[in-house]
Design a protein around this motif. Structure first.
Motif, PDB file in Angstrom:
ATOM      1  N   ASP A   1      -5.269   7.653 -20.751  1.00 39.54           N
ATOM      2  CA  ASP A   1      -5.186   6.212 -20.538  1.00 39.54           C
ATOM      3  C   ASP A   1      -5.222   5.883 -19.054  1.00 39.54           C
ATOM      4  OD1 ASP A   1      -5.118   5.458 -23.198  1.00 39.54           O
ATOM      5  OD2 ASP A   1      -2.938   5.641 -23.354  1.00 39.54           O
ATOM      6  N   VAL A   2      -5.313   4.594 -18.757  1.00 38.82           N
ATOM      7  CA  VAL A   2      -5.443   4.133 -17.379  1.00 38.82           C
ATOM      8  C   VAL A   2      -4.296   3.180 -17.045  1.00 38.82           C
ATOM      9  CG1 VAL A   2      -6.898   2.899 -15.727  1.00 38.82           C
ATOM     10  CG2 VAL A   2      -7.956   4.344 -17.480  1.00 38.82           C
ATOM     11  N   ILE A   3      -3.740   3.365 -15.864  1.00 42.07           N
ATOM     12  CA  ILE A   3      -2.779   2.400 -15.309  1.00 42.07           C
ATOM     13  C   ILE A   3      -3.424   1.813 -14.065  1.00 42.07           C
ATOM     14  CG2 ILE A   3      -0.537   2.071 -14.218  1.00 42.07           C
ATOM     15  CD1 ILE A   3       0.591   4.204 -16.037  1.00 42.07           C
ATOM     16  N   ARG A   4      -3.575   0.496 -14.064  1.00 38.35           N
ATOM     17  CA  ARG A   4      -4.299  -0.184 -13.002  1.00 38.35           C
ATOM     18  C   ARG A   4      -3.373  -1.219 -12.341  1.00 38.35           C
ATOM     19  NH1 ARG A   4      -7.872  -1.771 -15.944  1.00 38.35           N
ATOM     20  NH2 ARG A   4      -9.441  -0.147 -15.617  1.00 38.35           N
ATOM     21  N   VAL A   5      -3.334  -1.192 -11.006  1.00 36.07           N
ATOM     22  CA  VAL A   5      -2.533  -2.167 -10.240  1.00 36.07           C
ATOM     23  C   VAL A   5      -3.496  -3.087  -9.499  1.00 36.07           C
ATOM     24  CG1 VAL A   5      -0.764  -2.519  -8.494  1.00 36.07           C
ATOM     25  CG2 VAL A   5      -0.668  -0.503  -9.987  1.00 36.07           C
ATOM     26  N   LEU A   6      -3.306  -4.400  -9.645  1.00 35.56           N
ATOM     27  CA  LEU A   6      -4.141  -5.405  -9.006  1.00 35.56           C
ATOM     28  C   LEU A   6      -3.263  -6.324  -8.167  1.00 35.56           C
ATOM     29  CD1 LEU A   6      -6.295  -6.379 -12.120  1.00 35.56           C
ATOM     30  CD2 LEU A   6      -6.925  -4.783 -10.320  1.00 35.56           C
ATOM     31  N   THR A   7      -3.788  -6.759  -7.045  1.00 36.07           N
ATOM     32  CA  THR A   7      -3.085  -7.752  -6.205  1.00 36.07           C
ATOM     33  C   THR A   7      -4.069  -8.871  -5.881  1.00 36.07           C
ATOM     34  OG1 THR A   7      -3.668  -6.521  -4.195  1.00 36.07           O
ATOM     35  CG2 THR A   7      -1.529  -6.040  -5.198  1.00 36.07           C
ATOM     36  N   GLU A   8      -3.562 -10.096  -5.800  1.00 32.58           N
ATOM     37  CA  GLU A   8      -4.408 -11.244  -5.505  1.00 32.58           C
ATOM     38  C   GLU A   8      -3.561 -12.387  -4.990  1.00 32.58           C
ATOM     39  OE1 GLU A   8      -4.696 -13.422  -9.836  1.00 32.58           O
ATOM     40  OE2 GLU A   8      -6.060 -11.713  -9.477  1.00 32.58           O
ATOM     41  N   LEU A   9      -4.250 -13.375  -4.453  1.00 34.83           N
ATOM     42  CA  LEU A   9      -3.588 -14.583  -3.966  1.00 34.83           C
ATOM     43  C   LEU A   9      -3.974 -15.745  -4.861  1.00 34.83           C
ATOM     44  CD1 LEU A   9      -4.129 -14.287  -0.100  1.00 34.83           C
ATOM     45  CD2 LEU A   9      -2.077 -13.694  -1.400  1.00 34.83           C
ATOM     46  N   ASP A  10      -3.007 -16.591  -5.184  1.00 34.06           N
ATOM     47  CA  ASP A  10      -3.270 -17.780  -5.989  1.00 34.06           C
ATOM     48  C   ASP A  10      -2.452 -18.923  -5.400  1.00 34.06           C
ATOM     49  OD1 ASP A  10      -3.926 -19.648  -7.842  1.00 34.06           O
ATOM     50  OD2 ASP A  10      -2.811 -18.738  -9.504  1.00 34.06           O
ATOM     51  N   ALA A  11      -3.165 -19.826  -4.681  1.00 33.26           N
ATOM     52  CA  ALA A  11      -2.491 -20.933  -3.990  1.00 33.26           C
ATOM     53  C   ALA A  11      -1.470 -20.356  -3.016  1.00 33.26           C
ATOM     54  CB  ALA A  11      -1.866 -21.884  -4.990  1.00 33.26           C
TER      55      ALA A  11
ATOM     56  N   GLU B   1       0.826  -1.208   0.000  1.00 33.47           N
ATOM     57  CA  GLU B   1       0.000   0.000   0.000  1.00 33.47           C
ATOM     58  C   GLU B   1       0.859   1.256   0.000  1.00 33.47           C
ATOM     59  OE1 GLU B   1      -2.554  -0.473   3.328  1.00 33.47           O
ATOM     60  OE2 GLU B   1      -3.850  -1.945   2.359  1.00 33.47           O
ATOM     61  N   ALA B   2       1.930   1.228   0.795  1.00 31.39           N
ATOM     62  CA  ALA B   2       2.827   2.398   0.832  1.00 31.39           C
ATOM     63  C   ALA B   2       3.538   2.578  -0.509  1.00 31.39           C
ATOM     64  CB  ALA B   2       3.834   2.219   1.963  1.00 31.39           C
ATOM     65  N   MET B   3       3.982   1.465  -1.120  1.00 32.09           N
ATOM     66  CA  MET B   3       4.671   1.563  -2.416  1.00 32.09           C
ATOM     67  C   MET B   3       3.747   2.127  -3.486  1.00 32.09           C
ATOM     68  SD  MET B   3       6.761  -2.013  -2.765  1.00 32.09           S
ATOM     69  CE  MET B   3       7.895  -2.607  -1.519  1.00 32.09           C
ATOM     70  N   LEU B   4       2.537   1.580  -3.567  1.00 37.18           N
ATOM     71  CA  LEU B   4       1.611   1.989  -4.627  1.00 37.18           C
ATOM     72  C   LEU B   4       1.189   3.443  -4.471  1.00 37.18           C
ATOM     73  CD1 LEU B   4      -0.610  -1.235  -4.860  1.00 37.18           C
ATOM     74  CD2 LEU B   4       1.295  -0.565  -6.331  1.00 37.18           C
TER      75      LEU B   4
ATOM     76  N   LEU C   1      -2.819  10.701 -16.508  1.00 38.56           N
ATOM     77  CA  LEU C   1      -3.363   9.350 -16.594  1.00 38.56           C
ATOM     78  C   LEU C   1      -4.215   9.035 -15.375  1.00 38.56           C
ATOM     79  CD1 LEU C   1      -0.087   7.526 -17.676  1.00 38.56           C
ATOM     80  CD2 LEU C   1      -1.939   8.235 -19.172  1.00 38.56           C
ATOM     81  N   THR C   2      -5.098   8.073 -15.524  1.00 34.59           N
ATOM     82  CA  THR C   2      -5.896   7.596 -14.398  1.00 34.59           C
ATOM     83  C   THR C   2      -5.138   6.463 -13.704  1.00 34.59           C
ATOM     84  OG1 THR C   2      -7.951   8.151 -15.560  1.00 34.59           O
ATOM     85  CG2 THR C   2      -8.088   6.590 -13.718  1.00 34.59           C
ATOM     86  N   TYR C   3      -5.008   6.576 -12.387  1.00 32.88           N
ATOM     87  CA  TYR C   3      -4.236   5.595 -11.612  1.00 32.88           C
ATOM     88  C   TYR C   3      -5.176   4.868 -10.668  1.00 32.88           C
ATOM     89  CZ  TYR C   3      -0.531   3.785  -8.543  1.00 32.88           C
ATOM     90  OH  TYR C   3       0.307   2.985  -7.799  1.00 32.88           O
ATOM     91  N   GLU C   4      -5.339   3.568 -10.859  1.00 32.61           N
ATOM     92  CA  GLU C   4      -6.238   2.776 -10.037  1.00 32.61           C
ATOM     93  C   GLU C   4      -5.431   1.747  -9.247  1.00 32.61           C
ATOM     94  OE1 GLU C   4      -9.170   0.997 -12.507  1.00 32.61           O
ATOM     95  OE2 GLU C   4      -9.971   2.912 -13.249  1.00 32.61           O
ATOM     96  N   THR C   5      -5.685   1.714  -7.955  1.00 31.80           N
ATOM     97  CA  THR C   5      -5.015   0.747  -7.080  1.00 31.80           C
ATOM     98  C   THR C   5      -6.090  -0.075  -6.364  1.00 31.80           C
ATOM     99  OG1 THR C   5      -4.944   2.359  -5.278  1.00 31.80           O
ATOM    100  CG2 THR C   5      -3.017   2.238  -6.729  1.00 31.80           C
ATOM    101  N   PRO C   6      -5.732  -1.251  -5.842  1.00 27.30           N
ATOM    102  CA  PRO C   6      -6.733  -2.083  -5.152  1.00 27.30           C
ATOM    103  C   PRO C   6      -7.203  -1.428  -3.854  1.00 27.30           C
ATOM    104  CG  PRO C   6      -4.545  -3.014  -4.911  1.00 27.30           C
ATOM    105  CD  PRO C   6      -4.415  -1.893  -5.894  1.00 27.30           C
ATOM    106  N   ASP C   7      -8.484  -1.660  -3.545  1.00 28.17           N
ATOM    107  CA  ASP C   7      -9.022  -1.112  -2.307  1.00 28.17           C
ATOM    108  C   ASP C   7      -8.303  -1.674  -1.096  1.00 28.17           C
ATOM    109  OD1 ASP C   7     -10.828   0.363  -3.784  1.00 28.17           O
ATOM    110  OD2 ASP C   7     -12.346  -1.223  -3.752  1.00 28.17           O
TER     111      ASP C   7
END
Length: 479
Positions: A390-400, A336-339, A351-357
């Motif tokens: 344009d849009v730059i979007r950052v997503l984070t998730e867990l996979d296994a 969160e601090a990095m983003l 640009l539009t900057y979208e980060t995960p809630d």
């Protein structure tokens, strides 16, 4: 046929021929030795044929040997056979002789009796006549009554050795010698053709490779050990050629890198210097203008610092000494601090900057500074491929057991011909007329990202469609 099998057959054939030649030589030697001793050229059979009628006459008429008629008959029979006879009793007294004057005399049986031709020849060494004795044993008596001593010419019992065996042995020896000579000449030619000449040619190829001439193919027609050596040598030549071309390309890329970085560093430094001079000269009349100048200077300073950092990481990567020190941290607050820190740089570009809630808060092992550098490079790369709106979007998730971060943009995307080389050092994508900034930088950022992520035990990949945008994602193992 391989050289090993061929040489084995040559050796076997040569050994067999040498054994035959040795056998022929031994045959000649034995034949000469036998002929020199004279033991085999005396034939007792010849003697028996001559004396047999006389012996029969003596055995049949031994009771009447004192009558003149019988005596003359036996003498006549001995003369007809070319023999001289002396018949002596067991006491050594001569009872009948071809020389009547010697009858009644006594002889020394120990020295006069020779039952063996060789002994007889030895006793008469140098003379032309032999004295050979035969025991007289009448069938009616069944015991020996005396000895018949025959004096015969040596020529009568001497058998001339046959000359066929030596001639045959000599002929076989000559044939074997010719075959051996032909075989050795053939072997010499074959070795020169299949071994010495190819080795000399291989030396010539090696000299060419030492001179940097890698284009000459190395070929050999036979499928043997030398052929395998040639194939390996040509494979080595191809590998050396590839490494040489790669080194040349790398040297060229490094020269271009130095040129590009020099230019990229010179531009912001020149800009910073110009704004500093403007501030010193008092061009900034109010605080708002001064702050604008300071923001521009900060942007160019950040760009210069980023270039210097990339160059340092590249140098460490070349030396295999890039420093990655993972530690166990919780992903939520760190990411969160990095983003958040990147948001300002994206927004000032329009640009539009979208980060995960919310970022999944799990325990991961990572080097915070290096992962921040990865995010910085990926977001900077997205900025180069986008334009205002344009849009730059950052997503984070867990996979296994993986923590995954995705950086997506709606920019121009990556051209298909550039995709295989995205993570290679020094590679800079082709710029389009609209996105002229694609070629900005030294072409090190994505290569450094890949190295850092893999050093954490993760993976980095991308997907892109030209004109629709790009998605980069990397993963970090969860503790």
């Amino acid at each position: 046929m391989s050289l090993f099998n061929g040489s084995k057959r040559w050796l076997t054939t040569t050994l067999i021929l040498l054994m035959l030649l040795l056998g022929s030589s031994l045959t000649l030697a034995v034949d000469r030795l036998v002929n020199d001793t004279g033991e085999s050229n005396l034939s007792i059979n010849q003697v028996r044929l001559r004396v047999n009628p006389v012996m029969l006459a003596i055995e049949r008429n031994y009771h009447q040997l004192n009558t003149p008629e019988i005596q003359e008959s036996v003498r006549s029979m001995a003369r007809e056979q070319g023999l001289r006879l002396s018949f002596a009793g067991l006491d050594g007294k001569i009872m009948l002789s071809s020389n009547p004057s010697s009858e009644g005399q006594h002889i020394q049986l120990a020295s006069a009796l020779h039952y063996d031709l060789n002994h007889a020849a030895y006793a008469k060494d140098g003379e032309d006549l032999l004295d050979i004795a035969f025991p007289v044993i009448p069938a009616a008596e069944g015991k020996q009554i005396g000895n018949a001593i025959f004096t015969i010419p040596k020529a009568m019992v001497t058998v001339q050795p046959s000359s066929m065996l030596p001639l045959l042995a000599v002929g076989i020896s000559l044939i074997i010698a010719l075959i051996l000579g032909t075989l050795l000449i053939s072997m010499h030619r074959n070795l020169h053709k299949r071994l010495l000449s190819p080795v000399n040619m291989l030396q010539h190829h090696a000299e060419s490779i030492l001179k940097g001439q890698y284009d000459q193919h190395i070929q050999y027609q036979h499928a043997d050990e030398i052929g395998e050596l040639y194939a390996m040598f040509d494979l080595m030549r191809t590998e050396i050629k590839f490494l040489s071309e790669q080194r040349t390309q790398q040297e060229q890329a490094q020269k271009e890198l130095i040129t590009n970085i020099s230019h990229d560093i010179k531009t912001p430094i020149t800009t910073i210097k110009a704004y500093i001079e403007a501030i010193i000269e008092g061009i900034c009349t109010d605080e708002k203008t001064l702050m604008e100048y300071m923001r521009i200077m900060q942007t160019h300073t950040d760009k210069t610092a980023q270039l210097v950092e990339d160059l340092l990481i590249h140098a460490l990567q070349e030396l295999g000494q890039i420093s990655v020190e993972p530690r166990e941290v919780y992903s939520g607050p760190v990411f969160e601090a990095m983003l958040e820190s990147f948001g300002h740089a994206v927004k000032i570009k329009g640009l539009t900057y979208e980060t995960p809630d919310s970022v999944p808060n799990v325990l991961v092992r990572m080097d915070t500074t290096r992962i921040e550098q990865v995010l910085s490079n990926l977001i900077s790369n997205a900025l180069k491929n986008t334009r205002p709106g344009d849009v730059i979007r950052v997503l984070t998730e867990l996979d296994a057991d993986q923590f995954i971060v995705k950086i997506a943009d709606t920019g121009q995307g990556i051209q298909p011909q550039d995709m295989p080389f995205v993570f290679e050092r020094y590679f800079r994508g082709q710029a389009s007329p609209v996105y002229s900034r694609v070629q900005d930088g030294a072409g090190l950022g994505l290569s450094i990202c890949k190295n850092i992520v893999e050093a954490h035990g993760g993976r980095i990949s991308f997907s892109s469609k030209e004109g629709q945008g790009t998605i980069f994602q990397f993963s970090l193992p969860i503790c």
